[in-house]
Scaffold this active site. Sequence first.
Site, PDB file in Angstrom:
ATOM      1  N   ARG A   1      50.246  41.125  12.841  1.00  0.00           N
ATOM      2  CA  ARG A   1      49.651  40.879  14.195  1.00  0.00           C
ATOM      3  C   ARG A   1      48.827  39.613  14.307  1.00  0.00           C
ATOM      4  O   ARG A   1      47.821  39.594  15.167  1.00  0.00           O
ATOM      5  CB  ARG A   1      49.084  42.015  14.845  1.00  0.00           C
ATOM      6  CG  ARG A   1      49.932  43.315  14.671  1.00  0.00           C
ATOM      7  CD  ARG A   1      51.478  43.206  15.256  1.00  0.00           C
ATOM      8  NE  ARG A   1      52.059  44.356  15.162  1.00  0.00           N
ATOM      9  CZ  ARG A   1      53.423  44.438  15.019  1.00  0.00           C
ATOM     10  NH1 ARG A   1      54.151  43.395  15.362  1.00  0.00           N
ATOM     11  NH2 ARG A   1      54.051  45.705  15.038  1.00  0.00           N
TER      12      ARG A   1
ATOM     13  N   GLU B   1      53.009  56.128  10.042  1.00  0.00           N
ATOM     14  CA  GLU B   1      53.943  54.877   9.838  1.00  0.00           C
ATOM     15  C   GLU B   1      54.450  54.639   8.635  1.00  0.00           C
ATOM     16  O   GLU B   1      54.459  53.471   8.197  1.00  0.00           O
ATOM     17  CB  GLU B   1      53.426  53.898  10.482  1.00  0.00           C
ATOM     18  CG  GLU B   1      53.259  54.091  11.937  1.00  0.00           C
ATOM     19  CD  GLU B   1      52.623  52.993  12.765  1.00  0.00           C
ATOM     20  OE1 GLU B   1      52.588  52.742  14.308  1.00  0.00           O
ATOM     21  OE2 GLU B   1      51.987  51.886  12.116  1.00  0.00           O
TER      22      GLU B   1
ATOM     23  N   ARG C   1      52.840  61.806  22.163  1.00  0.00           N
ATOM     24  CA  ARG C   1      52.111  61.190  21.116  1.00  0.00           C
ATOM     25  C   ARG C   1      50.578  60.790  21.386  1.00  0.00           C
ATOM     26  O   ARG C   1      49.873  60.925  20.269  1.00  0.00           O
ATOM     27  CB  ARG C   1      52.788  59.861  20.730  1.00  0.00           C
ATOM     28  CG  ARG C   1      52.545  58.725  21.583  1.00  0.00           C
ATOM     29  CD  ARG C   1      53.098  57.334  21.278  1.00  0.00           C
ATOM     30  NE  ARG C   1      52.025  56.773  20.154  1.00  0.00           N
ATOM     31  CZ  ARG C   1      52.208  55.620  19.373  1.00  0.00           C
ATOM     32  NH1 ARG C   1      53.431  55.096  19.457  1.00  0.00           N
ATOM     33  NH2 ARG C   1      51.376  55.222  18.825  1.00  0.00           N
TER      34      ARG C   1
ATOM     35  N   LYS D   1      41.210  54.324  17.660  1.00  0.00           N
ATOM     36  CA  LYS D   1      41.661  53.227  18.571  1.00  0.00           C
ATOM     37  C   LYS D   1      40.796  53.764  20.073  1.00  0.00           C
ATOM     38  O   LYS D   1      40.512  54.840  20.084  1.00  0.00           O
ATOM     39  CB  LYS D   1      42.847  52.776  18.740  1.00  0.00           C
ATOM     40  CG  LYS D   1      43.481  52.376  17.264  1.00  0.00           C
ATOM     41  CD  LYS D   1      45.212  51.971  17.429  1.00  0.00           C
ATOM     42  CE  LYS D   1      45.386  51.175  16.333  1.00  0.00           C
ATOM     43  NZ  LYS D   1      46.982  51.076  16.351  1.00  0.00           N
TER      44      LYS D   1
ATOM     45  N   ASP E   1      48.141  52.474  21.708  1.00  0.00           N
ATOM     46  CA  ASP E   1      47.992  51.555  20.796  1.00  0.00           C
ATOM     47  C   ASP E   1      47.596  50.240  21.219  1.00  0.00           C
ATOM     48  O   ASP E   1      48.295  49.243  21.577  1.00  0.00           O
ATOM     49  CB  ASP E   1      49.212  51.361  20.048  1.00  0.00           C
ATOM     50  CG  ASP E   1      49.419  50.374  18.769  1.00  0.00           C
ATOM     51  OD1 ASP E   1      48.161  50.103  18.140  1.00  0.00           O
ATOM     52  OD2 ASP E   1      50.216  49.586  18.583  1.00  0.00           O
TER      53      ASP E   1
ATOM     54  N   GLU F   1      47.524  41.283  20.515  1.00  0.00           N
ATOM     55  CA  GLU F   1      48.805  41.796  19.951  1.00  0.00           C
ATOM     56  C   GLU F   1      49.666  41.896  21.379  1.00  0.00           C
ATOM     57  O   GLU F   1      50.841  41.694  21.337  1.00  0.00           O
ATOM     58  CB  GLU F   1      48.837  43.111  19.132  1.00  0.00           C
ATOM     59  CG  GLU F   1      50.281  43.421  18.869  1.00  0.00           C
ATOM     60  CD  GLU F   1      50.212  44.914  18.083  1.00  0.00           C
ATOM     61  OE1 GLU F   1      51.404  45.489  17.958  1.00  0.00           O
ATOM     62  OE2 GLU F   1      49.234  45.293  17.492  1.00  0.00           O
TER      63      GLU F   1
ATOM     64  N   HIS G   1      53.079  50.415  27.316  1.00  0.00           N
ATOM     65  CA  HIS G   1      54.258  50.168  26.140  1.00  0.00           C
ATOM     66  C   HIS G   1      55.373  49.716  26.687  1.00  0.00           C
ATOM     67  O   HIS G   1      56.391  50.255  26.502  1.00  0.00           O
ATOM     68  CB  HIS G   1      54.134  51.369  25.286  1.00  0.00           C
ATOM     69  CG  HIS G   1      54.641  51.004  23.842  1.00  0.00           C
ATOM     70  ND1 HIS G   1      55.748  50.745  23.564  1.00  0.00           N
ATOM     71  CD2 HIS G   1      54.109  50.392  23.045  1.00  0.00           C
ATOM     72  CE1 HIS G   1      56.005  50.321  22.639  1.00  0.00           C
ATOM     73  NE2 HIS G   1      54.827  49.989  21.834  1.00  0.00           N
TER      74      HIS G   1
END
Length: 721
Positions: free
Chosen positions: A191, A314, A359, A383, A388, A416, A544
């Site tokens: 990123r 992940e 999530r 975060k 995200d 990002e 998102h």
Amino acid sequence: MKLSNFFLIQLIIWFVLNAFSLNALAEDGYKLWLRYNKISSPKLLSRYKSSVTQVVINPSCPVLKAAQEEIEMGLKGMFQKDIPVSSSVSVNGALILGTPDESPLVKNLIKTGDLNRLGEEGYVIRSLLYKNHPVTVIAANKPAGVLYGVFHFLRLIQTEESISNLNIQSKPRIKKRVLNHWDNLNRSVERGYAGKSIWKWEELPEKVDPRYKDYARANASIGVNGASLNNVNSQVEILTKEYIKKAAAIADVLRPYGMQVYFSIKFTSPLELSGLTTSDPLDPEVRKWWKDKADEIYRAIPDFGGFLVKAYSEGQPGPQQYGRTHADGANMLAEALEPHGGIVMWRAFVYDLSIDSDRTKCAYLEFVPLDGKFKDNVLIQSKNGPVDFQPREPFSSIFGSMPKTPLMMELQITQEYTGQAKHLVYQAPMWKEVLDADTYKKGPGTTVAKIIDGSAEDHALSGIAGVSGIGTDRNWSGHHFSQSNWYAYGRLAWDPDLLSDEIAEEWIRMTWSGEPDTLKTIEKIMANSWETCVSYMTPLGLHHQMAEGHHYGPGPDYKNTMRDDWSSTYYNKADKTGIGFNRSSTGTDGVGQYAEPLKSLFNSPETCPEKYLLWFHHLPWDYTMKSGKTLWEEIQLYYNSGVDEVTAMKKAWESLEGKVDRERFEHVKVRLEMQLDNAKEWRDVCLAYFRQFAEKEKQSGFIRRRKAMARQEDARGQGFE
């Protein structure tokens, strides 16, 4: 040699020499906000020169030596003359720098009680009389505080503030103020949009790039005191003897500027680097391996900061594969670091959908039951929002929900999801929205800022992290305006109560110009840029909707074949009945993770702030908004207004032609043209996709083509960091 050839060679030589000369004069952004240009006002310059005629300092350590170098460099640049340095006051206008331990003069001038309240990094800047001489004192308990005070004093002059009658006291609200470099050991940057990693591992430790010192100076100027050198998707090699030695060379450069280095570590390092057959955190041999490794690191880097860990997320390994908890894993590492004063920053970016189908709820459900089970030198790093680093998110519900555990916030400086190094987006207002948000966890006034600075629960340890946007591009950040986010991060990490527009004005004055019209124009562009980005990307709580993998352009119709929650459609849930994710009590009950009155506020569409409306609710296309328009009409309005606002930003910037340097003017102009094109694409693609449901129209050929492309693209199903 023929005469014609001789003249040709001379012409080439002249061209090359002049090219180098022009390049030396060109403005490439390398100096960031530390330009130290000559004060433009003759009257103000004269006043400053009379106020600072001498520097008095005893540079008894590398940090104080760095402070001396900086004050000399800054004053010489702004005053266009050398300022004499000595160890005693001889004239009016002396600037006295030091700590009581190494300077009897400071000890005599500044009361001990004034410094006791400022800790190890705070400082005072005070105008005083010494033997009838007007003097200015920059004093601190420790040398790092003197260095921070020097940068503050220089900032006053850079921004043309008064340096008379000063009585400033400042200390950081947050103790660990870290940049997280998502830099791989092969120098690629996860990123990253500004070139390669600045860490030249292939040259270290024998060759140390001078850029590291400028990096350290820039961070010290805004109060950043740590850097995690490598990617959270870590490689075990960072813990080898070879790389520890390389990192020690970096640490030697950063240390005089008050910075510690940290490593992102891979949880299975004992298994991969030794003869052990497990990395079980409760295995005695594994625990010993980590203790020995910590000892090895501290022998090479005595002030090593500690470990940053991405675990069981992940594809990254974690303690769960051994039937252990996050607390088991974090405490093992904390135990190894504890004798040396090191800390563990354990990331809460986890979203195992077997825990919950929403999530946004997963981190809360995994970590809150572990509250109080972590060692004192563990920080849980979350975060700012629960998904995200989206253009806009409500604050993560984990903040305020773990009162027995220090929590640190992770922000993303690198853009990002906000246009990368192509879009002009000043992110401080976004971060302020989260920092100022009231969690109500201990009643009104329990803001996120008070949770992460430790004051809400009286935690001794506190932290904040910013994912770096730094690379080898000459301007460090890819986009000249992306530098403002690095600057704003450091200033907010020092004091979360600072206002985003005040920070912007500082940065503009130091980086571009203090000329009133230019300043006002750039301030307006920056102030509106984040909301503009939200408008043309994800208005009204949508989130998102980016194309998968690179996360740059729009992809509202994207469906990931591996994980549903890596799909845009998972979040927008657009269908003929409406749009939005139902996290109300009739849906996933995501609102249940927030304290009252937020739970009730978010739970009802009528009371939910419209900026989060589609985050918490799935609503009909004809739902009536507060404006009186339908939801579909309002969505269209936002997307179109976003494009209009970028058009206005571009026009405003073009009005500055001739008022700022040509090189940076053209750089920003080209990128605003890219941003406008991309904003139009966001509007057109998103509205075309949503229109097929909102207006019950058939899919256009355009949408069909995009779906076909999406099926072919990124079958790898890349996730996030």
